[in-house]
Scaffold this motif. Structure first.
Motif, PDB file in Angstrom:
ATOM      1  N   SER A  67       0.830  -1.195   0.000  1.00 43.81           N
ATOM      2  CA  SER A  67       0.000   0.000   0.000  1.00 43.81           C
ATOM      3  C   SER A  67       0.865   1.245   0.000  1.00 43.81           C
ATOM      4  O   SER A  67       2.014   1.225   0.437  1.00 43.81           O
ATOM      5  CB  SER A  67      -0.905   0.015   1.233  1.00 43.81           C
ATOM      6  N   PHE A  68       0.309   2.311  -0.525  1.00 43.50           N
ATOM      7  CA  PHE A  68       0.985   3.609  -0.486  1.00 43.50           C
ATOM      8  C   PHE A  68       0.011   4.609   0.126  1.00 43.50           C
ATOM      9  O   PHE A  68      -1.212   4.435   0.048  1.00 43.50           O
ATOM     10  CB  PHE A  68       1.425   4.035  -1.896  1.00 43.50           C
ATOM     11  N   PRO A  69       0.544   5.656   0.760  1.00 43.42           N
ATOM     12  CA  PRO A  69      -0.345   6.653   1.376  1.00 43.42           C
ATOM     13  C   PRO A  69      -1.097   7.432   0.301  1.00 43.42           C
ATOM     14  O   PRO A  69      -0.580   7.651  -0.799  1.00 43.42           O
ATOM     15  CB  PRO A  69       0.610   7.559   2.143  1.00 43.42           C
ATOM     16  N   PHE A  70      -2.319   7.798   0.612  1.00 39.59           N
ATOM     17  CA  PHE A  70      -3.131   8.558  -0.340  1.00 39.59           C
ATOM     18  C   PHE A  70      -3.756   9.742   0.373  1.00 39.59           C
ATOM     19  O   PHE A  70      -4.432   9.585   1.396  1.00 39.59           O
ATOM     20  CB  PHE A  70      -4.237   7.667  -0.928  1.00 39.59           C
ATOM     21  N   GLU A  71      -3.471  10.916  -0.139  1.00 40.24           N
ATOM     22  CA  GLU A  71      -4.092  12.121   0.405  1.00 40.24           C
ATOM     23  C   GLU A  71      -4.319  13.112  -0.725  1.00 40.24           C
ATOM     24  O   GLU A  71      -3.361  13.584  -1.342  1.00 40.24           O
ATOM     25  CB  GLU A  71      -3.230  12.754   1.504  1.00 40.24           C
ATOM     26  N   PHE A  72      -5.562  13.387  -1.005  1.00 35.35           N
ATOM     27  CA  PHE A  72      -5.932  14.293  -2.092  1.00 35.35           C
ATOM     28  C   PHE A  72      -6.705  15.473  -1.533  1.00 35.35           C
ATOM     29  O   PHE A  72      -7.693  15.302  -0.825  1.00 35.35           O
ATOM     30  CB  PHE A  72      -6.795  13.553  -3.123  1.00 35.35           C
ATOM     31  N   GLN A  73      -6.202  16.669  -1.829  1.00 35.44           N
ATOM     32  CA  GLN A  73      -6.925  17.880  -1.444  1.00 35.44           C
ATOM     33  C   GLN A  73      -7.704  18.358  -2.661  1.00 35.44           C
ATOM     34  O   GLN A  73      -7.105  18.769  -3.657  1.00 35.44           O
ATOM     35  CB  GLN A  73      -5.945  18.959  -0.980  1.00 35.44           C
ATOM     36  N   ASP A  74      -9.013  18.248  -2.599  1.00 35.44           N
ATOM     37  CA  ASP A  74      -9.814  18.659  -3.752  1.00 35.44           C
ATOM     38  C   ASP A  74      -9.722  20.168  -3.950  1.00 35.44           C
ATOM     39  O   ASP A  74      -9.490  20.926  -3.009  1.00 35.44           O
ATOM     40  CB  ASP A  74     -11.267  18.207  -3.592  1.00 35.44           C
ATOM     41  N   SER A  75      -9.883  20.580  -5.208  1.00 37.09           N
ATOM     42  CA  SER A  75      -9.863  22.028  -5.462  1.00 37.09           C
ATOM     43  C   SER A  75     -11.241  22.618  -5.188  1.00 37.09           C
ATOM     44  O   SER A  75     -11.351  23.767  -4.818  1.00 37.09           O
ATOM     45  CB  SER A  75      -9.450  22.321  -6.905  1.00 37.09           C
ATOM     46  N   ASN A  76     -12.278  21.780  -5.363  1.00 39.51           N
ATOM     47  CA  ASN A  76     -13.662  22.202  -5.123  1.00 39.51           C
ATOM     48  C   ASN A  76     -13.957  23.569  -5.731  1.00 39.51           C
ATOM     49  O   ASN A  76     -14.486  24.457  -5.064  1.00 39.51           O
ATOM     50  CB  ASN A  76     -13.978  22.196  -3.622  1.00 39.51           C
ATOM     51  N   TRP A  77     -13.611  23.695  -7.000  1.00 36.37           N
ATOM     52  CA  TRP A  77     -13.811  24.979  -7.672  1.00 36.37           C
ATOM     53  C   TRP A  77     -15.283  25.333  -7.838  1.00 36.37           C
ATOM     54  O   TRP A  77     -15.614  26.480  -8.070  1.00 36.37           O
ATOM     55  CB  TRP A  77     -13.095  24.988  -9.025  1.00 36.37           C
ATOM     56  N   CYS A  78     -16.162  24.327  -7.713  1.00 35.03           N
ATOM     57  CA  CYS A  78     -17.594  24.620  -7.799  1.00 35.03           C
ATOM     58  C   CYS A  78     -18.206  24.891  -6.427  1.00 35.03           C
ATOM     59  O   CYS A  78     -19.406  25.135  -6.315  1.00 35.03           O
ATOM     60  CB  CYS A  78     -18.330  23.464  -8.476  1.00 35.03           C
ATOM     61  N   GLU A  79     -17.366  24.834  -5.393  1.00 40.34           N
ATOM     62  CA  GLU A  79     -17.838  25.085  -4.035  1.00 40.34           C
ATOM     63  C   GLU A  79     -19.027  24.196  -3.681  1.00 40.34           C
ATOM     64  O   GLU A  79     -20.027  24.645  -3.105  1.00 40.34           O
ATOM     65  CB  GLU A  79     -18.141  26.578  -3.824  1.00 40.34           C
ATOM     66  N   ASP A  80     -18.900  22.917  -4.049  1.00 38.38           N
ATOM     67  CA  ASP A  80     -19.907  21.923  -3.680  1.00 38.38           C
ATOM     68  C   ASP A  80     -19.739  21.556  -2.205  1.00 38.38           C
ATOM     69  O   ASP A  80     -18.639  21.637  -1.659  1.00 38.38           O
ATOM     70  CB  ASP A  80     -19.715  20.643  -4.508  1.00 38.38           C
ATOM     71  N   GLY A  81     -20.827  21.123  -1.584  1.00 38.41           N
ATOM     72  CA  GLY A  81     -20.724  20.632  -0.213  1.00 38.41           C
ATOM     73  C   GLY A  81     -19.882  19.362  -0.150  1.00 38.41           C
ATOM     74  O   GLY A  81     -19.127  19.140   0.792  1.00 38.41           O
ATOM     75  N   TYR A  82     -20.014  18.541  -1.188  1.00 34.95           N
ATOM     76  CA  TYR A  82     -19.270  17.295  -1.270  1.00 34.95           C
ATOM     77  C   TYR A  82     -18.683  17.174  -2.674  1.00 34.95           C
ATOM     78  O   TYR A  82     -19.358  17.483  -3.657  1.00 34.95           O
ATOM     79  CB  TYR A  82     -20.179  16.096  -0.984  1.00 34.95           C
ATOM     80  N   SER A  83     -17.428  16.739  -2.750  1.00 37.83           N
ATOM     81  CA  SER A  83     -16.779  16.566  -4.044  1.00 37.83           C
ATOM     82  C   SER A  83     -16.598  15.084  -4.321  1.00 37.83           C
ATOM     83  O   SER A  83     -16.036  14.356  -3.506  1.00 37.83           O
ATOM     84  CB  SER A  83     -15.396  17.235  -4.061  1.00 37.83           C
ATOM     85  N   SER A  84     -17.056  14.657  -5.496  1.00 42.74           N
ATOM     86  CA  SER A  84     -16.889  13.274  -5.917  1.00 42.74           C
ATOM     87  C   SER A  84     -15.567  13.129  -6.664  1.00 42.74           C
ATOM     88  O   SER A  84     -15.251  13.931  -7.541  1.00 42.74           O
ATOM     89  CB  SER A  84     -18.061  12.889  -6.820  1.00 42.74           C
ATOM     90  N   ILE A  85     -14.799  12.127  -6.290  1.00 41.71           N
ATOM     91  CA  ILE A  85     -13.572  11.824  -7.027  1.00 41.71           C
ATOM     92  C   ILE A  85     -13.572  10.349  -7.408  1.00 41.71           C
ATOM     93  O   ILE A  85     -14.196   9.518  -6.745  1.00 41.71           O
ATOM     94  CB  ILE A  85     -12.283  12.148  -6.235  1.00 41.71           C
ATOM     95  N   SER A  86     -12.879  10.038  -8.494  1.00 44.99           N
ATOM     96  CA  SER A  86     -12.616   8.645  -8.834  1.00 44.99           C
ATOM     97  C   SER A  86     -11.115   8.500  -9.018  1.00 44.99           C
ATOM     98  O   SER A  86     -10.437   9.449  -9.427  1.00 44.99           O
ATOM     99  CB  SER A  86     -13.382   8.221 -10.088  1.00 44.99           C
ATOM    100  N   VAL A  87     -10.593   7.325  -8.662  1.00 43.39           N
ATOM    101  CA  VAL A  87      -9.143   7.126  -8.630  1.00 43.39           C
ATOM    102  C   VAL A  87      -8.776   5.943  -9.524  1.00 43.39           C
ATOM    103  O   VAL A  87      -9.392   4.873  -9.429  1.00 43.39           O
ATOM    104  CB  VAL A  87      -8.655   6.891  -7.185  1.00 43.39           C
ATOM    105  N   TRP A  88      -7.784   6.160 -10.361  1.00 44.26           N
ATOM    106  CA  TRP A  88      -7.418   5.225 -11.411  1.00 44.26           C
ATOM    107  C   TRP A  88      -5.914   5.019 -11.463  1.00 44.26           C
ATOM    108  O   TRP A  88      -5.158   5.875 -10.999  1.00 44.26           O
ATOM    109  CB  TRP A  88      -7.865   5.766 -12.776  1.00 44.26           C
ATOM    110  N   LEU A  89      -5.503   3.926 -12.094  1.00 41.31           N
ATOM    111  CA  LEU A  89      -4.092   3.681 -12.374  1.00 41.31           C
ATOM    112  C   LEU A  89      -3.950   3.516 -13.877  1.00 41.31           C
ATOM    113  O   LEU A  89      -4.733   2.789 -14.505  1.00 41.31           O
ATOM    114  CB  LEU A  89      -3.639   2.404 -11.655  1.00 41.31           C
ATOM    115  N   THR A  90      -2.976   4.207 -14.443  1.00 38.95           N
ATOM    116  CA  THR A  90      -2.708   4.055 -15.881  1.00 38.95           C
ATOM    117  C   THR A  90      -1.240   3.709 -16.077  1.00 38.95           C
ATOM    118  O   THR A  90      -0.411   3.954 -15.194  1.00 38.95           O
ATOM    119  CB  THR A  90      -3.025   5.350 -16.666  1.00 38.95           C
ATOM    120  N   ASN A  91      -0.918   3.159 -17.234  1.00 34.50           N
ATOM    121  CA  ASN A  91       0.488   2.842 -17.510  1.00 34.50           C
ATOM    122  C   ASN A  91       1.108   3.861 -18.462  1.00 34.50           C
ATOM    123  O   ASN A  91       2.121   3.618 -19.082  1.00 34.50           O
ATOM    124  CB  ASN A  91       0.633   1.409 -18.066  1.00 34.50           C
TER     125      ASN A  91
END
Ligand SMILES: *[C@@H]1O[C@H](CO)[C@@H](O)[C@H](O)[C@H]1NC(C)=O
Ligand SMILES: *[C@@H]1O[C@H](CO)[C@@H](O)[C@H](O)[C@H]1NC(C)=O
Length: 167
Positions: free
Chosen positions: A53-77
């Protein structure tokens, strides 16, 4: 190593389903701005072995000033850009190696929304028949909704990515 992130914000053209069928107009992406979230972890180029495992910490930009921000996380090569994110804010089949999942970030100190999954503090690098030294990319797609308000703008997507070296 200094973190190096690529991010683009884009949206699909506001084409209604009926209008789409009437005109057969292709949907297009629009880059709106370059503000983006920040992957505080993992750091760019971190060495991770498959199954670890690796640590994961994402600070959303929330440019739409939503109450909740949806993110999806992917791996690409490959190093992804916003052009690799499809019209529904996902990586199409064959364009990604692994899908970690989607998570909901509470903004403004709001509590975790009942029934939602907040981002985990670590993610496992799955076994993908990779070789030591291979470079893969962790990609986070953040969705902004209803901004500017009142204009019925469709969801807007923004990509943040960083690299991981297979150890
Ligand atoms: C977008 O990606 C998702 C997930 O891979 C896929 O199911 C969907 O068909 C794609 N949509 C388009 C328009 O390519
Ligand atoms: C795993 O990778 C090796 C070397 O790239 C390749 O020869 C083999 O076919 C791959 N196996 C699978 C199941 O993809």
């Amino acid at each position: 190593m200094a973190p190096s992130f690529t991010s683009r914000l884009f949206t699909t053209a506001a084409i209604l389903y009926s209008a789409f069928h009437a005109s057969a107009a292709p949907s297009t992406r629009q880059v709106l701005e370059t503000s983006h979230g920040i992957l505080s972890a993992p750091s760019s180029g971190v060495v991770v072995s498959q199954g670890s495992s690796f640590p994961f910490e994402f600070q959303d930009s929330n440019w739409c000033e939503d109450g909740y921000s949806s993110i999806s996380v992917w791996l690409t090569n490959y190093a992804p850009t916003y052009l690799n994110v499809n019209s529904t804010g996902q990586f199409s089949e064959g364009e990604y190696s692994y899908y970690f999942g989607s998570y909901l970030i509470p903004n403004f100190g709001l509590p975790v929304l009942s029934g939602s999954t907040p981002p985990p503090s670590s993610l496992p690098l799955p076994g993908l028949n990779l070789s030591t030294g291979d470079e893969v990319y962790l990609a986070v797609v953040e969705t902004g909704t209803s901004c500017p308000p009142g204009l019925h703008i469709p969801p807007q997507y923004e990509l943040t990515e960083t690299s991981i070296i297979v150890g």
